[in-house]
Motif scaffolding. Sequence first.
Motif, PDB file in Angstrom:
ATOM      1  N   ILE A  73      -8.861  -8.689   9.692  1.00 48.88           N
ATOM      2  CA  ILE A  73      -8.230  -7.608   8.920  1.00 48.88           C
ATOM      3  C   ILE A  73      -8.590  -7.734   7.443  1.00 48.88           C
ATOM      4  O   ILE A  73      -8.932  -6.741   6.782  1.00 48.88           O
ATOM      5  CB  ILE A  73      -6.703  -7.629   9.120  1.00 48.88           C
ATOM      6  CG1 ILE A  73      -6.353  -7.302  10.571  1.00 48.88           C
ATOM      7  CG2 ILE A  73      -6.019  -6.653   8.178  1.00 48.88           C
ATOM      8  CD1 ILE A  73      -4.899  -7.511  10.903  1.00 48.88           C
ATOM      9  N   GLY A  74      -8.521  -8.965   6.925  1.00 49.08           N
ATOM     10  CA  GLY A  74      -8.873  -9.166   5.524  1.00 49.08           C
ATOM     11  C   GLY A  74     -10.323  -8.826   5.238  1.00 49.08           C
ATOM     12  O   GLY A  74     -10.641  -8.130   4.263  1.00 49.08           O
ATOM     13  N   GLY A 111       7.480  -1.177  10.436  1.00 51.68           N
ATOM     14  CA  GLY A 111       6.044  -1.062  10.213  1.00 51.68           C
ATOM     15  C   GLY A 111       5.570   0.378  10.242  1.00 51.68           C
ATOM     16  O   GLY A 111       4.730   0.787   9.426  1.00 51.68           O
ATOM     17  N   LEU A 112       6.114   1.168  11.164  1.00 56.23           N
ATOM     18  CA  LEU A 112       5.780   2.593  11.215  1.00 56.23           C
ATOM     19  C   LEU A 112       6.229   3.308   9.948  1.00 56.23           C
ATOM     20  O   LEU A 112       5.510   4.169   9.418  1.00 56.23           O
ATOM     21  CB  LEU A 112       6.431   3.230  12.448  1.00 56.23           C
ATOM     22  CG  LEU A 112       6.213   4.731  12.652  1.00 56.23           C
ATOM     23  CD1 LEU A 112       4.730   5.057  12.803  1.00 56.23           C
ATOM     24  CD2 LEU A 112       6.997   5.220  13.877  1.00 56.23           C
ATOM     25  N   GLY A 157       2.340   2.564  19.382  1.00 54.93           N
ATOM     26  CA  GLY A 157       1.366   3.618  19.622  1.00 54.93           C
ATOM     27  C   GLY A 157       1.447   4.735  18.600  1.00 54.93           C
ATOM     28  O   GLY A 157       0.452   5.436  18.363  1.00 54.93           O
ATOM     29  N   ALA A 158       2.632   4.884  17.972  1.00 58.62           N
ATOM     30  CA  ALA A 158       2.785   5.936  16.963  1.00 58.62           C
ATOM     31  C   ALA A 158       2.030   5.620  15.687  1.00 58.62           C
ATOM     32  O   ALA A 158       1.666   6.535  14.939  1.00 58.62           O
ATOM     33  CB  ALA A 158       4.271   6.150  16.655  1.00 58.62           C
ATOM     34  N   ILE A 159       1.779   4.327  15.412  1.00 59.54           N
ATOM     35  CA  ILE A 159       1.075   3.959  14.182  1.00 59.54           C
ATOM     36  C   ILE A 159      -0.351   4.483  14.162  1.00 59.54           C
ATOM     37  O   ILE A 159      -0.754   5.169  13.206  1.00 59.54           O
ATOM     38  CB  ILE A 159       1.124   2.432  13.967  1.00 59.54           C
ATOM     39  CG1 ILE A 159       2.562   1.990  13.690  1.00 59.54           C
ATOM     40  CG2 ILE A 159       0.210   2.017  12.816  1.00 59.54           C
ATOM     41  CD1 ILE A 159       2.726   0.487  13.518  1.00 59.54           C
ATOM     42  N   SER A 175      -3.450  -0.937  13.092  1.00 61.88           N
ATOM     43  CA  SER A 175      -2.782  -0.801  14.396  1.00 61.88           C
ATOM     44  C   SER A 175      -2.817  -2.097  15.194  1.00 61.88           C
ATOM     45  O   SER A 175      -2.053  -2.256  16.150  1.00 61.88           O
ATOM     46  CB  SER A 175      -3.441   0.312  15.210  1.00 61.88           C
ATOM     47  OG  SER A 175      -3.429   1.539  14.521  1.00 61.88           O
ATOM     48  N   LEU A 176      -3.687  -3.014  14.822  1.00 62.61           N
ATOM     49  CA  LEU A 176      -3.920  -4.212  15.621  1.00 62.61           C
ATOM     50  C   LEU A 176      -2.937  -5.354  15.413  1.00 62.61           C
ATOM     51  O   LEU A 176      -2.564  -6.024  16.380  1.00 62.61           O
ATOM     52  CB  LEU A 176      -5.350  -4.710  15.345  1.00 62.61           C
ATOM     53  CG  LEU A 176      -5.893  -5.828  16.243  1.00 62.61           C
ATOM     54  CD1 LEU A 176      -5.908  -5.362  17.695  1.00 62.61           C
ATOM     55  CD2 LEU A 176      -7.282  -6.235  15.798  1.00 62.61           C
ATOM     56  N   PRO A 177      -2.461  -5.641  14.182  1.00 64.05           N
ATOM     57  CA  PRO A 177      -1.719  -6.901  13.973  1.00 64.05           C
ATOM     58  C   PRO A 177      -0.424  -7.027  14.754  1.00 64.05           C
ATOM     59  O   PRO A 177      -0.140  -8.104  15.289  1.00 64.05           O
ATOM     60  CB  PRO A 177      -1.469  -6.914  12.461  1.00 64.05           C
ATOM     61  CG  PRO A 177      -1.644  -5.514  12.003  1.00 64.05           C
ATOM     62  CD  PRO A 177      -2.665  -4.913  12.908  1.00 64.05           C
ATOM     63  N   LEU A 178       0.392  -5.982  14.834  1.00 60.76           N
ATOM     64  CA  LEU A 178       1.666  -6.110  15.552  1.00 60.76           C
ATOM     65  C   LEU A 178       1.478  -6.319  17.053  1.00 60.76           C
ATOM     66  O   LEU A 178       2.124  -7.203  17.631  1.00 60.76           O
ATOM     67  CB  LEU A 178       2.555  -4.896  15.269  1.00 60.76           C
ATOM     68  CG  LEU A 178       3.233  -4.887  13.885  1.00 60.76           C
ATOM     69  CD1 LEU A 178       4.069  -3.639  13.702  1.00 60.76           C
ATOM     70  CD2 LEU A 178       4.085  -6.135  13.692  1.00 60.76           C
TER      71      LEU A 178
END
Length: 372
Positions: free
Chosen positions: A297-298, A187-188, A248-250, A275-278
């Motif tokens: 999110i959508g 993801g990142l 946290g890196a995202i 940043s929220l979904p994972l």
Amino acid sequence: MKRKDVEQMQAAGLISAEQAVAITEHFHLNASRGHQYVVRIMAGLAGALILGGIVMLISANWELIPNAVKMSVAMLMLLGAWLVWLRTRVNHPYVAEVFALIGGGMWLGCIALYGQMFQLQNPFAEGCMLFFLGVVAIPFIVRSQVLMLLVAVTSCVLLGALAANRETWLSLAPWLHDDSAIVAAMGLLFMLWWVLAERWRGVKGFYRYYTWLSIPALLSYLWMVQVPLFYHGISSVEKGAVVPSLLGAIPVLLAVARPRAYEWRHWWIVVLLFSLPLPMGYWCEAELLGVLCGFGIGGGLMYLGSCVKRLAWVNFGAMMVLLSGFALIANVLGSLSGSGLVLIFAGLMMLGLVWLLEKQRRMLAKSIKEVK
């Protein structure tokens, strides 16, 4: 620059008719966008056919060719492909793209041939790393859309190989030894490619030709996060600091690499949405909350697309809403099959979001036409 812009400058008296014709021909503004895509696809197919033909010819006569001849011919073909690219990259950019693909393919062929000649038993991850290092800098130095795509795809393959392979000294398995850590790292990486493509949007150099990478990068991210967010496909989260650090890196990456085209009042919503979904998928056990997060999110992407006049973001938001709706129905049918009220509520919510989407799309299309 579009042909309409040149016509407006000519009508305003800023340039002459001869200059308008010269500008139009230089930037190939007479060709339609669809024609350009067709030519690019055909150019890529031509390169793939040539590479496939070379591989088949060599394979048919493999035992008859001495090792020194194999390596010499491979190196000469590699050098020849890049020399042809150098000669054609200005006047025939699509032909140059074909030979850039052949050059990248011959580099991979040279690596495989070297390993076969000396019977090397190196892990796949090391060969992938060597190939990646050989091509990664090229599209950042000169324009080559096909190699930029190759670099992006190879980076994802390389990350997976380094995480799965424990036999190489390059292995990331000591840190990414759990599915949750691998998904967070992937993801990142997707977010890195997406924010790079967004930063290249509108620049004056050749990097503007790479902005289309934002579409597959963001699509890959949104498709990947729905597994832990909607369906809890990752049952256990790795203990320790690796997963929190990657997650946290995202937001740090998104905040630091904010494109200049977007104001902070819009961009901080982007940082929050991606940043929220994972974290929600990893540590929230309630499936309904994950689905509601997907709806949020959508809706947020649809709102942002309307604010910044990005129709693609509206479409991404609509896709996320649709996936959230499917997840809601799947979860309800699996656990609350007798509850019709929940399905009715989901249908009404979807209907309202469809109405909102159509309204936002019309407003956005109208505003874009007014700007043009």
